[in-house]
Design a protein around this motif. Structure first.
Motif, PDB file in Angstrom:
ATOM      1  N   LEU B  31       0.819  -1.214   0.000  1.00 27.32           N
ATOM      2  CA  LEU B  31       0.000   0.000   0.000  1.00 27.32           C
ATOM      3  C   LEU B  31       0.853   1.264   0.000  1.00 27.32           C
ATOM      4  O   LEU B  31       0.583   2.215  -0.728  1.00 27.32           O
ATOM      5  CB  LEU B  31      -0.921   0.011   1.232  1.00 27.32           C
ATOM      6  CG  LEU B  31      -1.870   1.203   1.312  1.00 27.32           C
ATOM      7  CD1 LEU B  31      -2.910   1.114   0.218  1.00 27.32           C
ATOM      8  CD2 LEU B  31      -2.558   1.263   2.659  1.00 27.32           C
ATOM      9  N   MET B  32       1.914   1.278   0.837  1.00 29.83           N
ATOM     10  CA  MET B  32       2.640   2.524   1.072  1.00 29.83           C
ATOM     11  C   MET B  32       4.019   2.555   0.453  1.00 29.83           C
ATOM     12  O   MET B  32       4.665   3.600   0.437  1.00 29.83           O
ATOM     13  CB  MET B  32       2.780   2.763   2.581  1.00 29.83           C
ATOM     14  CG  MET B  32       1.490   2.615   3.330  1.00 29.83           C
ATOM     15  SD  MET B  32       1.740   2.548   5.114  1.00 29.83           S
ATOM     16  CE  MET B  32       2.564   4.099   5.401  1.00 29.83           C
ATOM     17  N   GLY B  33       4.525   1.410  -0.014  1.00 33.32           N
ATOM     18  CA  GLY B  33       5.880   1.373  -0.542  1.00 33.32           C
ATOM     19  C   GLY B  33       6.939   1.502   0.544  1.00 33.32           C
ATOM     20  O   GLY B  33       8.079   1.844   0.270  1.00 33.32           O
ATOM     21  N   PHE B 168     -13.039  -0.110   4.576  1.00 36.77           N
ATOM     22  CA  PHE B 168     -11.597   0.147   4.709  1.00 36.77           C
ATOM     23  C   PHE B 168     -10.789  -0.881   3.925  1.00 36.77           C
ATOM     24  O   PHE B 168      -9.779  -0.553   3.296  1.00 36.77           O
ATOM     25  CB  PHE B 168     -11.189   0.124   6.181  1.00 36.77           C
ATOM     26  CG  PHE B 168     -11.421   1.434   6.864  1.00 36.77           C
ATOM     27  CD1 PHE B 168     -10.730   2.563   6.436  1.00 36.77           C
ATOM     28  CD2 PHE B 168     -12.303   1.549   7.910  1.00 36.77           C
ATOM     29  CE1 PHE B 168     -10.934   3.783   7.047  1.00 36.77           C
ATOM     30  CE2 PHE B 168     -12.513   2.761   8.523  1.00 36.77           C
ATOM     31  CZ  PHE B 168     -11.827   3.881   8.102  1.00 36.77           C
ATOM     32  N   GLY B 169     -11.277  -2.135   3.977  1.00 31.12           N
ATOM     33  CA  GLY B 169     -10.597  -3.185   3.227  1.00 31.12           C
ATOM     34  C   GLY B 169     -10.591  -2.875   1.743  1.00 31.12           C
ATOM     35  O   GLY B 169      -9.580  -3.048   1.054  1.00 31.12           O
ATOM     36  N   LEU B 170     -11.724  -2.367   1.290  1.00 30.93           N
ATOM     37  CA  LEU B 170     -11.848  -2.006  -0.128  1.00 30.93           C
ATOM     38  C   LEU B 170     -10.834  -0.925  -0.486  1.00 30.93           C
ATOM     39  O   LEU B 170     -10.149  -0.993  -1.512  1.00 30.93           O
ATOM     40  CB  LEU B 170     -13.271  -1.522  -0.393  1.00 30.93           C
ATOM     41  CG  LEU B 170     -13.602  -1.189  -1.852  1.00 30.93           C
ATOM     42  CD1 LEU B 170     -13.680  -2.472  -2.652  1.00 30.93           C
ATOM     43  CD2 LEU B 170     -14.894  -0.406  -1.949  1.00 30.93           C
ATOM     44  N   ILE B 171     -10.735   0.086   0.407  1.00 25.53           N
ATOM     45  CA  ILE B 171      -9.794   1.182   0.142  1.00 25.53           C
ATOM     46  C   ILE B 171      -8.360   0.647   0.110  1.00 25.53           C
ATOM     47  O   ILE B 171      -7.562   1.028  -0.749  1.00 25.53           O
ATOM     48  CB  ILE B 171      -9.942   2.279   1.220  1.00 25.53           C
ATOM     49  CG1 ILE B 171     -11.314   2.933   1.101  1.00 25.53           C
ATOM     50  CG2 ILE B 171      -8.842   3.316   1.085  1.00 25.53           C
ATOM     51  CD1 ILE B 171     -11.607   3.928   2.197  1.00 25.53           C
ATOM     52  N   ILE B 172      -8.041  -0.257   1.049  1.00 18.30           N
ATOM     53  CA  ILE B 172      -6.682  -0.796   1.086  1.00 18.30           C
ATOM     54  C   ILE B 172      -6.391  -1.575  -0.194  1.00 18.30           C
ATOM     55  O   ILE B 172      -5.350  -1.393  -0.830  1.00 18.30           O
ATOM     56  CB  ILE B 172      -6.495  -1.700   2.326  1.00 18.30           C
ATOM     57  CG1 ILE B 172      -6.532  -0.852   3.592  1.00 18.30           C
ATOM     58  CG2 ILE B 172      -5.174  -2.459   2.242  1.00 18.30           C
ATOM     59  CD1 ILE B 172      -6.526  -1.657   4.864  1.00 18.30           C
ATOM     60  N   ARG B 173      -7.349  -2.441  -0.582  1.00 21.89           N
ATOM     61  CA  ARG B 173      -7.121  -3.228  -1.801  1.00 21.89           C
ATOM     62  C   ARG B 173      -6.962  -2.312  -3.012  1.00 21.89           C
ATOM     63  O   ARG B 173      -6.068  -2.497  -3.840  1.00 21.89           O
ATOM     64  CB  ARG B 173      -8.297  -4.187  -2.041  1.00 21.89           C
ATOM     65  CG  ARG B 173      -8.164  -5.496  -1.293  1.00 21.89           C
ATOM     66  CD  ARG B 173      -9.231  -6.458  -1.724  1.00 21.89           C
ATOM     67  NE  ARG B 173     -10.570  -5.974  -1.384  1.00 21.89           N
ATOM     68  CZ  ARG B 173     -11.643  -6.159  -2.146  1.00 21.89           C
ATOM     69  NH1 ARG B 173     -11.536  -6.825  -3.276  1.00 21.89           N
ATOM     70  NH2 ARG B 173     -12.805  -5.683  -1.771  1.00 21.89           N
ATOM     71  N   VAL B 176      -3.520  -0.606  -2.901  1.00 22.10           N
ATOM     72  CA  VAL B 176      -2.418  -1.464  -3.347  1.00 22.10           C
ATOM     73  C   VAL B 176      -2.395  -1.504  -4.865  1.00 22.10           C
ATOM     74  O   VAL B 176      -1.347  -1.444  -5.504  1.00 22.10           O
ATOM     75  CB  VAL B 176      -2.578  -2.887  -2.763  1.00 22.10           C
ATOM     76  CG1 VAL B 176      -1.561  -3.828  -3.379  1.00 22.10           C
ATOM     77  CG2 VAL B 176      -2.440  -2.858  -1.253  1.00 22.10           C
ATOM     78  N   GLU B 177      -3.583  -1.572  -5.445  1.00 21.16           N
ATOM     79  CA  GLU B 177      -3.709  -1.652  -6.903  1.00 21.16           C
ATOM     80  C   GLU B 177      -3.252  -0.356  -7.570  1.00 21.16           C
ATOM     81  O   GLU B 177      -2.423  -0.370  -8.478  1.00 21.16           O
ATOM     82  CB  GLU B 177      -5.179  -1.921  -7.237  1.00 21.16           C
ATOM     83  CG  GLU B 177      -5.424  -2.609  -8.545  1.00 21.16           C
ATOM     84  CD  GLU B 177      -5.022  -4.072  -8.488  1.00 21.16           C
ATOM     85  OE1 GLU B 177      -4.425  -4.541  -9.442  1.00 21.16           O
ATOM     86  OE2 GLU B 177      -5.295  -4.737  -7.458  1.00 21.16           O
ATOM     87  N   ASN B 178      -3.775   0.765  -7.104  1.00 24.88           N
ATOM     88  CA  ASN B 178      -3.460   2.046  -7.738  1.00 24.88           C
ATOM     89  C   ASN B 178      -3.777   3.184  -6.772  1.00 24.88           C
ATOM     90  O   ASN B 178      -4.891   3.663  -6.675  1.00 24.88           O
ATOM     91  CB  ASN B 178      -4.298   2.200  -9.022  1.00 24.88           C
ATOM     92  CG  ASN B 178      -3.892   3.424  -9.804  1.00 24.88           C
ATOM     93  OD1 ASN B 178      -3.251   4.336  -9.263  1.00 24.88           O
ATOM     94  ND2 ASN B 178      -4.245   3.449 -11.073  1.00 24.88           N
ATOM     95  N   GLN B 183      -6.712   8.286  -4.487  1.00 27.42           N
ATOM     96  CA  GLN B 183      -6.640   9.670  -4.028  1.00 27.42           C
ATOM     97  C   GLN B 183      -7.436  10.589  -4.947  1.00 27.42           C
ATOM     98  O   GLN B 183      -8.128  11.499  -4.490  1.00 27.42           O
ATOM     99  CB  GLN B 183      -5.186  10.136  -3.986  1.00 27.42           C
ATOM    100  CG  GLN B 183      -4.458   9.637  -2.759  1.00 27.42           C
ATOM    101  CD  GLN B 183      -2.984   9.884  -2.860  1.00 27.42           C
ATOM    102  OE1 GLN B 183      -2.352   9.492  -3.839  1.00 27.42           O
ATOM    103  NE2 GLN B 183      -2.418  10.525  -1.859  1.00 27.42           N
ATOM    104  N   ALA B 184      -7.345  10.299  -6.244  1.00 31.44           N
ATOM    105  CA  ALA B 184      -8.054  11.129  -7.213  1.00 31.44           C
ATOM    106  C   ALA B 184      -9.556  11.067  -6.994  1.00 31.44           C
ATOM    107  O   ALA B 184     -10.277  12.000  -7.316  1.00 31.44           O
ATOM    108  CB  ALA B 184      -7.705  10.686  -8.633  1.00 31.44           C
TER     109      ALA B 184
END
Lengths: 353, 292
Positions: B31-33, B168-173, B176-178, B183-184
């Motif tokens: 997620l964060m690099g 929240f899980g959806l946001i995390i997944r 990770v994807e993009n 954020q956009a």
């Protein structure tokens, strides 16, 4: 004015030799630096610490070549240092080769290993490169621990002095080893400087900034990156060999991931991209490491309340905390701080204009 | 045959421990690099908290173990959250500096643990059942393996369910994807950063209590020793992939056990070779997405 700034730019040409000359006479005089040196500078104990510091400084310089110049984050640089310590230890113990040819052979081994492993690990970049190098160093560490009939395992392999010239053996001759360490540090510094100023150095630096553009220009960056890895590996191997003669034992700590992390800390504290930062950072780190351990046992500390005494008596805690603060608040490290002081006035004037 | 079963169960048990560190590591990196060197310290601090609370409550009952697990997870989560908020967040998106700061934190925290709790291992009390063995097809398998495997499987499915069925899980997944796209769309992805750190810390702290049960002691280097293998697992599994981390944990730990037994103690070497092979043939790992 131009003349002055020219001198300012080339102050390294004046300061460098002066510094080396000042260091070189240390064993001959009784220079005292209370709190930093354990005794007068002609004392073997002081010279031993200073020599170790110079060697760690050289090792940090070689790491600077990787991280600061080529932008390669390696977690396995300790491997080459250990090739130096263990390679020389094993050759001196198992064969009858004299010290100088043995050092040449070990240096060659370091060169070949760096070339081969560099070729493999440079298949990947970024964090993956860091991981591959970590894995190689880990494999070396396993080899050293497992083959204890050759390496003496966890105990470390003591030096066999039969083929070491007399003037390098014993406490009385620490000053000779100190001069040797000084020579190594100077050569390492000149080598790294030369590499940075050479065409290969420019290509490596360009690749660090923008690899795609270098490729578009028709230059293959892999070859120069390997050159950087090999140069850094050889310098680390040489530093390792002298370190071994000085410490008279090759120990598994020479290849631990902690040693590489320490180098990383030194180079970042000194300021990524700064040669002087790496060298001086290494020297200061080693002196602090040696002195903090004894300062931590100082009786005055014991009287402090426990919540202050415990953290202050752990050198690595202090180092780790300083490191965190530098990364957070001093990007560019101490070299960056020095630069800011020098250019501060000018920058402010520019801002006003 | 009994050798094979014992090695397999021990490998699975060790793999469970690897997963409890690598799962959080992988999510955080994905997620964060951020390559989190302090993750081992989260495990150690959980283990120490669990040990202290079990000492306080006394006894070796299941209830005490359960409480120490909860406390270990909570302390891990709190420490990890504080790390994210105080150290990682100010260096937003500067990945090298973020990795460096976790290096500093791991050095400082291990030294602090050594200063407070000493260098020597502190032995933990265990429920009697965990020390006993169960006979499976002729092999005498220590019972703690079952605890480890069961817990890790529960954690894996819990985390997967969280990622799949919650917002929240959806946001995390999605992150990770993009991350840029998330954020956009106007979602504050930094809250998710804190959350994955908290989850990773909780799982690692929980793993710390289990590790202290498996090894029988708590020491300041407990987490650091496991962290190197967790890194290898994360790379092999593919950064950012939870299932990849689970598969790679089992693969690495079982291979390690078998190589140690049948190939004369070459377990660590075999793992390193496996890592090199994976990196050279499939640099993104088994189930990894493209690297950031």
């Amino acid at each position: 004015m131009n003349f002055l700034s020219e001198i300012f730019k080339r102050r390294g040409l004046i300061v460098g030799p002066l510094l080396v000359a000042a260091m070189a006479v240390l064993p001959l005089i009784d220079f005292e630096l209370p709190g930093i040196f354990p005794g007068p500078s002609s004392n073997p104990g002081t010279l031993q610490i200073l020599a170790l510091a110079l060697l760690i400084g050289s090792l940090a310089l070689s790491y600077h070549l990787l991280l600061g110049v080529a932008g390669l984050l390696s977690f396995g640089h300790a491997l080459y240092f250990a090739i130096g310590t263990y390679g020389l230890a094993i050759l001196l113990r198992q064969t009858d080769i004299a010290l100088l040819p043995a050092m040449l052979i070990v240096g060659l081994v370091g060169l070949v290993v760096a070339a081969v492993l560099g070729r493999i690990s440079l298949q990947v970049s970024g964090i993956a490169f860091a991981m591959v190098t970590l894995a190689f160093a880990q494999a070396g560490s396993v080899l050293i621990r497992r083959n204890s009939e050759i390496t003496n395992g966890e105990e470390g392999l003591p030096i066999n002095t039969a083929n070491v010239p007399d003037y390098l053996v014993g406490v009385v001759n620490t000053k000779n080893l100190f001069w040797l360490a000084l020579v190594i540090a100077v050569i390492a510094f000149l080598l790294v400087t030369w590499f940075e100023k050479s065409r290969a150095g420019h290509v490596v630096a360009a690749t660090r900034e923008n690899e795609l553009r270098v490729r578009v220009l028709g230059i293959r960056p892999t070859r120069v990156k390997i050159l950087a890895v090999v140069s850094a590996g050889v310098i680390a191997t040489v530093a390792g060999m002298v370190y071994f003669v000085l410490q008279s034992t090759a120990s598994p700590a020479n290849i631990s991931a902690d040693l590489t992390l320490t180098l990383l800390v030194i180079v970042v504290l000194g300021g990524v991209g700064s040669r002087w930062g790496a060298l001086i950072g290494g020297v200061i780190y080693m002196i602090l490491d040696q002195r903090l351990t004894s300062l931590a046992r100082a009786p005055e500390l014991k009287e402090l309340p426990e919540f202050l005494y415990i953290p202050l008596s752990e050198p690595l805690f202090l180092l780790g905390s300083i490191f965190i603060l530098v990364v957070l608040f001093l990007p560019g490290g101490f070299a960056g701080l020095a630069k800011r002081f020098r250019t501060g006035k000018r920058a402010k004037l520019k801002e006003l204009a | 045959m009994s050798d094979v079963i014992l090695l397999l169960m021990t490998g699975l048990g060790l793999g469970a421990l690897y997963f409890l560190i690598a799962g959080g590591l992988s999510l955080i990196y994905g997620l964060m690099g951020v390559l989190n060197f302090a993750h081992g310290s989260f495990l150690t601090v959980g283990a120490i908290a669990g040990w202290e609370i079990s000492k306080l409550l006394g006894g070796d009952s299941w209830g005490v173990l359960l409480i120490s697990m909860v406390v270990g997870a909570l302390v891990g989560a709190v420490v990890a959250t504080a790390t994210e908020l105080l150290l990682i967040r100010p260096l937003y998106l500067r990945h090298i500096e973020q990795a460096l700061i976790t290096v500093g934190l791991s050095l400082a925290s291990v030294a602090l643990f050594e200063g407070i709790w000493g260098v020597d291992p502190n032995y933990v009390s265990r429920p009697p059942w965990l020390i006993e063995v169960t006979k499976i097809a002729g092999a005498l398998v220590p019972n703690d393996r079952f605890l480890l495997i069961g817990s890790a499987v529960l954690v894996l499915f819990g985390m997967l369910a969280f990622l799949r069925y919650t917002r929240f899980g959806l946001i995390i997944r999605a992150g990770v994807e993009n991350r840029a796209m998330v954020q956009a769309l106007g979602i504050d992805v930094r809250r998710a950063f804190t959350l994955v750190f908290a989850i990773g810390g909780a799982v690692a702290g929980f793993g710390g209590v289990l590790a202290s049960q498996y090894f029988g002691y708590v020491s300041p280097h407990l987490g650091g020793n496991l962290l190197i293998f967790a890194f290898i697992v994360t790379i092999i599994g593919g950064l950012g992939s939870l299932v990849g981390a689970a598969i790679a944990s089992v693969l690495v730990a079982v291979l390690q056990q078998f190589a140690n037994f049948y190939l004369g103690g070459t377990g660590d070497l075999v793992i390193v070779v496996l890592l090199i092979v994976v990196l050279l043939t499939r640099p993104t790992g088994l189930l990894g997405k493209r690297a950031h």
